[in-house]
Design an enzyme around this catalytic site. Structure first.
Site, PDB file in Angstrom:
ATOM      1  N   THR A  22       0.964  -1.349   0.092  1.00  0.00           N
ATOM      2  CA  THR A  22       0.088   0.259  -0.025  1.00  0.00           C
ATOM      3  C   THR A  22       0.851   1.134  -0.146  1.00  0.00           C
ATOM      4  OG1 THR A  22      -0.212   0.411   2.348  1.00  0.00           O
ATOM      5  CG2 THR A  22      -1.437  -1.323   1.503  1.00  0.00           C
TER       6      THR A  22
ATOM      7  N   TYR B 110      10.111  14.205  16.260  1.00  0.00           N
ATOM      8  CA  TYR B 110      10.315  12.941  15.524  1.00  0.00           C
ATOM      9  C   TYR B 110      10.499  12.111  16.817  1.00  0.00           C
ATOM     10  CZ  TYR B 110      11.954   9.050  12.935  1.00  0.00           C
ATOM     11  OH  TYR B 110      12.310   7.897  12.534  1.00  0.00           O
TER      12      TYR B 110
ATOM     13  N   LYS C 256       8.270   8.935  18.085  1.00  0.00           N
ATOM     14  CA  LYS C 256       8.627   7.141  17.960  1.00  0.00           C
ATOM     15  C   LYS C 256       8.890   6.523  19.371  1.00  0.00           C
ATOM     16  CE  LYS C 256       8.967   6.783  13.701  1.00  0.00           C
ATOM     17  NZ  LYS C 256       8.139   5.718  12.945  1.00  0.00           N
TER      18      LYS C 256
END
Length: 290
Positions: free
Chosen positions: A38, A154, A158
């Site tokens: 995808t 970021y 995470k």
């Protein structure tokens, strides 16, 4: 004569050519899985991968409830309502000093790196439970150690994904679904090539480091990384073995893991400071102004 066994199925998000998702898709395809590859823009998936007999390309925007639901329907029609492996690989990166980051943009990053992962798991859960399946979440070593310059948003997203994945592992286990949390280090992808260098505002305390930050955005941090295919092959092996929990993977992963266990904060600060000397560079700049 007995019919051939139905191949296992795997859906992988973020399969654009040159990325980790493409390496994962290639590895699972070679292992005989029915791969649902995808991407938000399916045309970005490699034609050679898309042309394989056991690969189905689907358009999927992980930030869209409607798009996720449509993907579930498409997979269900082809697999009889089951999915053996769901790999949440899609993610986004942003580099910007915390004092200058747009809170709105920061929330969007969390939407991609954390909330979209949970949305995928929630929506695909019935298919995974029916198959006694597997959830694989791609996180980052930056969620454990504050690597990189100006990556606090970021890194935080995470870190949330790591703890979320490990918590979901415990919640999904009684339902017969296993969970693998990939703590990813250096992988040679085209992620930085596709990303425009950040522009630090002129009125920022950190504006003098614009050149340094631009250089960091050229992909040099991946120079010692493994290839996406090597990454994919490792993940296939772990899935086939039934591994659950955290697996550190990628160039430098073993050293980062060891350092996170053994080094006190002051030693880790010193090591990261030697790798990313922006604090020293900024101090030198400020001293030069005085």
């Amino acid at each position: 004569m007995a019919p051939a066994p139905t191949p296992k199925s795997v859906l992988i998000t973020g399969c654009s050519a040159g990325g980790i998702g493409a390496g994962l898709a290639e590895a699972f395809q070679e292992k005989g899985y029915h791969v649902f590859a995808t991407a938000r823009t399916p045309s970005k998936i490699s034609p050679s991968l898309a042309g394989e007999a056991n690969v189905t390309v689907l358009a999927l925007d992980v930030l869209s409830v409607e798009s996720i639901s449509a993907a579930v329907e498409s997979v269900s029609k082809e697999t009889g309502g089951k999915l053996d492996v769901l790999i949440n690989n899609s993610g986004a990166v942003t580099i910007m000093p915390a004092l200058d980051v747009s809170i709105e943009e920061g929330k969007k990053l969390f939407d991609v790196n954390y909330w979209a992962v949970l949305a995928m798991i929630q929506t695909f859960a019935p298919l995974l439970i029916k198959a006694n399946g597997y959830v694989v979440n791609n996180t980052s070593v930056a969620g454990v150690l504050p690597f990189g310059a100006f990556g606090s948003i970021y890194n935080s997203s995470k870190a949330a994904a790591i703890l979320g994945s490990e918590s979901w592992r415990l919640e999904l286990a009684p339902l017969g679904v296993r969970t693998l949390t990939l703590v990813t280090a250096a992988v040679k992808t085209n992620a930085f090539a596709n990303m425009s260098p950040p522009t630090i505002p002129e009125n920022s305390y950190y504006h003098a480091l614009q050149g340094y930050v631009t250089e960091l955005s050229d992909g040099r941090l991946q120079k010692d990384g493994i290839t996406p295919k090597e990454y994919g092959d490792r993940v296939v092996r772990e899935v086939e073995k039934g591994t659950t929990g955290k697996v550190w993977i990628g160039g430098g992963a073993a050293s980062a893991r060891l350092g996170s266990w053994l080094f006190p904060d002051w030693m880790m600060d010193k090591l990261i400071g030697s790798m990313f000397p922006y604090a020293k560079m900024l101090q030198n700049h400020l001293n030069g102004k005085q």
